[in-house]
Enzyme design. Structure first.
Site, PDB file in Angstrom:
ATOM      1  N   LYS A  18     -13.211  -5.400  -0.874  1.00 51.15           N
ATOM      2  CA  LYS A  18     -11.824  -5.830  -0.631  1.00 51.15           C
ATOM      3  C   LYS A  18     -11.756  -7.346  -0.450  1.00 51.15           C
ATOM      4  CE  LYS A  18     -11.219  -4.943   4.391  1.00 51.15           C
ATOM      5  NZ  LYS A  18     -10.799  -6.172   5.076  1.00 51.15           N
ATOM      6  N   ARG A  23      -9.393 -12.120  -2.843  1.00 48.87           N
ATOM      7  CA  ARG A  23      -9.519 -13.505  -3.326  1.00 48.87           C
ATOM      8  C   ARG A  23      -9.185 -13.582  -4.813  1.00 48.87           C
ATOM      9  NH1 ARG A  23     -12.500 -12.995   0.938  1.00 48.87           N
ATOM     10  NH2 ARG A  23     -13.215 -14.758   2.175  1.00 48.87           N
ATOM     11  N   GLN A 143     -11.020 -16.932   7.660  1.00 49.52           N
ATOM     12  CA  GLN A 143      -9.949 -16.648   6.700  1.00 49.52           C
ATOM     13  C   GLN A 143      -8.975 -17.821   6.586  1.00 49.52           C
ATOM     14  OE1 GLN A 143      -8.194 -12.881   7.787  1.00 49.52           O
ATOM     15  NE2 GLN A 143     -10.086 -11.743   7.417  1.00 49.52           N
ATOM     16  N   SER A 169     -18.562 -16.453  10.216  1.00 53.24           N
ATOM     17  CA  SER A 169     -18.270 -15.800   8.928  1.00 53.24           C
ATOM     18  C   SER A 169     -18.461 -16.740   7.731  1.00 53.24           C
ATOM     19  CB  SER A 169     -16.840 -15.232   8.932  1.00 53.24           C
ATOM     20  OG  SER A 169     -16.733 -14.164   9.835  1.00 53.24           O
ATOM     21  N   ASP A 286     -18.460  -7.804  10.471  1.00 48.73           N
ATOM     22  CA  ASP A 286     -18.016  -6.442  10.154  1.00 48.73           C
ATOM     23  C   ASP A 286     -19.155  -5.418  10.212  1.00 48.73           C
ATOM     24  OD1 ASP A 286     -15.599  -7.663   9.811  1.00 48.73           O
ATOM     25  OD2 ASP A 286     -15.448  -7.313   7.655  1.00 48.73           O
ATOM     26  N   ARG A 361     -13.069   0.610  10.876  1.00 54.58           N
ATOM     27  CA  ARG A 361     -14.523   0.517  11.105  1.00 54.58           C
ATOM     28  C   ARG A 361     -14.970   1.328  12.320  1.00 54.58           C
ATOM     29  NH1 ARG A 361     -15.757  -2.344   6.944  1.00 54.58           N
ATOM     30  NH2 ARG A 361     -14.496  -4.140   6.378  1.00 54.58           N
ATOM     31  N   LYS A 385      -7.616   1.572   5.028  1.00 56.10           N
ATOM     32  CA  LYS A 385      -7.583   0.101   4.974  1.00 56.10           C
ATOM     33  C   LYS A 385      -8.640  -0.451   4.008  1.00 56.10           C
ATOM     34  CE  LYS A 385      -7.292  -3.891   8.084  1.00 56.10           C
ATOM     35  NZ  LYS A 385      -8.017  -4.972   7.442  1.00 56.10           N
TER      36      LYS A 385
HETATM   37  O1  LIG Z   1     -12.474 -13.463   4.320  1.00 57.75           O
HETATM   38  C1  LIG Z   1     -12.651 -12.258   4.390  1.00 57.75           C
HETATM   39  O2  LIG Z   1     -12.519 -11.501   3.407  1.00 57.75           O
HETATM   40  C2  LIG Z   1     -13.041 -11.677   5.709  1.00 57.75           C
HETATM   41  C3  LIG Z   1     -13.554 -12.489   6.695  1.00 57.75           C
HETATM   42  C4  LIG Z   1     -14.005 -11.982   7.997  1.00 57.75           C
HETATM   43  O3  LIG Z   1     -13.051 -12.327   8.984  1.00 57.75           O
HETATM   44  P1  LIG Z   1     -13.196 -13.592   9.975  1.00 57.75           P
HETATM   45  O4  LIG Z   1     -13.382 -14.807   9.166  1.00 57.75           O
HETATM   46  O5  LIG Z   1     -11.909 -13.586  10.710  1.00 57.75           O
HETATM   47  O6  LIG Z   1     -14.395 -13.328  10.838  1.00 57.75           O
HETATM   48  C5  LIG Z   1     -14.175 -10.461   7.990  1.00 57.75           C
HETATM   49  O7  LIG Z   1     -14.302  -9.983   9.308  1.00 57.75           O
HETATM   50  C6  LIG Z   1     -13.024  -9.770   7.302  1.00 57.75           C
HETATM   51  O8  LIG Z   1     -13.197  -8.379   7.280  1.00 57.75           O
HETATM   52  C7  LIG Z   1     -12.898 -10.221   5.875  1.00 57.75           C
HETATM   53  C1  LIG Z   2     -11.587  -7.613  10.050  1.00 61.34           C
HETATM   54  C2  LIG Z   2     -11.303  -6.928   8.939  1.00 61.34           C
HETATM   55  O1  LIG Z   2     -10.284  -7.182   8.089  1.00 61.34           O
HETATM   56  P1  LIG Z   2      -9.078  -8.236   8.163  1.00 61.34           P
HETATM   57  O2  LIG Z   2      -9.465  -9.347   9.099  1.00 61.34           O
HETATM   58  O3  LIG Z   2      -8.927  -8.716   6.774  1.00 61.34           O
HETATM   59  O4  LIG Z   2      -7.879  -7.483   8.651  1.00 61.34           O
HETATM   60  C3  LIG Z   2     -12.181  -5.810   8.524  1.00 61.34           C
HETATM   61  O5  LIG Z   2     -11.981  -5.277   7.421  1.00 61.34           O
HETATM   62  O6  LIG Z   2     -13.087  -5.416   9.281  1.00 61.34           O
END
Ligand SMILES: O=C(O)C1=C[C@@H](OP(=O)(O)O)[C@@H](O)[C@H](O)C1
Ligand SMILES: C=C(OP(=O)(O)O)C(=O)O
Length: 401
Positions: A18, A23, A143, A169, A286, A361, A385
């Site tokens: 995902k 992206r 993110q 991350s 994650d 999760r 999700k």
């Molecule tokens: O960029 C992404 O696709 C993600 C970044 C991570 O979040 P954080 O950057 O908030 O840790 C991860 O936990 C999330 O499930 C997906």
């Molecule tokens: C943190 C997660 O997703 P998001 O931050 O994109 O909601 C996840 O999938 O565990």
């Protein structure tokens, strides 16, 4: 749910990543074309796809998808949209201030509809400014950084980010850079600096890899299953852009060996388990829930660090883990600053009910405990999700649901 007995064997189907999908969808929309194949079946991706199909809509609902909330906010701002963007009650508790501050400095007109620093947001167009370096905190969510990077090619003079704080991350930031380059962007990522050239994206095709975070639940299943268990997971690549490929390394001390084969991986249970290990989840938050439950069930003591971001995800994941592990006689106790020790003398699975707190999760991390006794998982539909057919795959693997 329960397991009828005997080793776990066969092939399990994974959803597509995902993170890659969401992206690729944003970048393709900015590139103006390209064929994306194997997009994720996850609700987070279906949602992103639906919302991007109507970019001039006056209202957007990002539901509980962090990537949709953050990536779409940057996308809508940089494309000059006038729109509101909101989400589930939990989404309104997940911060977005770092991103909004940066977008405002780039020329976006954004207002908080409710609480300062949190969704919902009202966007009122953008008068592009560029040039000056932007200071962006990296210790809340990567993110925000990915969201800014993806609109970088639209910023006059290019985008220059200076990352502050402990950057978490990071593999997700590198994944963003890799996908952007695939679509012709010029991106440079250093320890504390990110540069994106003001060079437009080019349409490109991309085939999304299977999801390593989703694969982690099958690793846990193999770790907990009876001796002789082995499983084939097609669609995973040895050269991956997903940081959660770290699960292959993290599961070795829990007794799962990974063999890369032509079309994916084969997991085998080994009899070599560590008594105790230390693991840091800064790069792969994650995976923390998967490991915590698998470690408790296999009797491996794990000292977990790098869990800071877990408190602001779908739920407070540390509290959720502590509460639910306790039901099985396992603990996740704070040990000094920033560390949690997961341990269990002997884990008892005998008809307990796991709460999932709107967190996919939680459901998938605890499901493998059904290999040890009868288990109930509340609100199982949360898996939609990221892995909507998770329960169906468990049934195929032989679980009685
Ligand atoms: O960029 C992404 O696709 C993600 C970044 C991570 O979040 P954080 O950057 O908030 O840790 C991860 O936990 C999330 O499930 C997906
Ligand atoms: C943190 C997660 O997703 P998001 O931050 O994109 O909601 C996840 O999938 O565990």
């Amino acid at each position: 749910m329960r397991w009828p007995g005997g080793p776990l064997r066969g092939t399990a189907l994974l959803p597509a990543s995902k993170s890659e999908s969401n992206r690729a969808l944003i970048i393709r929309a900015l590139a103006g074309g390209g064929q994306l194949s194997n997009l994720s079946e996850a609700n987070d991706t279906q949602l992103m796809s639906r919302l991007l199909a109507h970019p001039a809509a006056p209202e957007f609902d990002a539901e509980d998808a962090g990537t949709v909330m953050r990536f779409l906010t940057a996308f809508l701002a940089a494309t000059g949209r006038h729109a509101s963007i909101s989400g589930t009650p939990r989404m309104l508790e997940r911060p977005i201030g770092v991103l909004v501050d940066a977008l405002r400095q780039l020329g976006a007109d954004i207002e908080y509809v409710g609480r300062e620093g949190y969704p919902p947001l009202q966007l009122r167009g953008w008068q592009a400014r560029g040039g000056a370096p932007l200071s962006v905190r990296g210790d809340i969510s990567s993110q925000f950084i990915s969201a800014l990077m993806m609109i970088g090619p639209l910023v006059p003079g290019g985008l220059h980010l200076q990352l502050t704080g402990h950057v978490g991350s990071r593999p997700y930031i590198l994944m963003t850079a890799a996908l952007m380059r695939h679509f012709g962007a010029e991106v440079d990522v250093q320890e504390r600096e990110v540069h994106v050239a003001p060079q437009p994206y080019q349409p490109a095709d991309y085939a999304v890899e299977a999801d390593w975070s989703a694969a982690s639940y099958w690793y846990s299943l193999v770790a907990l299953a009876p001796e002789g268990s082995q499983l084939h997971l097609p669609g995973l690549r040895r050269q991956s852009w997903q940081g959660d490929q770290a699960i292959a390394r993290l599961m070795e001390p829990l007794g799962v060996h990974t063999e890369f084969v032509d079309d994916g991986v084969v997991l085998r249970q080994t009899s070599e388990r560590a008594a105790r290990v230390a693991m840091n989840f800064t790069d792969c938050p994650d995976l923390a829930q998967t490991i915590a439950v698998a470690a408790a069930a296999t009797g491996v003591v794990v000292d977990m660090t790098g869990l800071e971001s877990l408190r602001i995800k779908e739920t407070d994941r540390i509290l959720a883990l502590q509460t639910e592990l306790a039901k099985f006689g396992a603990g996740m106790a704070p040990e000094g600053k920033d560390m949690f020790r997961v341990s269990a003398e002997r884990l008892h699975v005998q008809g307990q009910t796991v709460e999932t707190y709107h967190d996919h999760r939680m459901a998938m991390a605890f499901a493998p405990l059904a290999l040890r006794g009868r288990l109930t998982v509340n609100t199982p539909a949360v898996v939609r999700k990221s892995y909507p057919f998770f329960w169906e795959e468990l049934r195929q693997a032989g679980f009685e649901l």
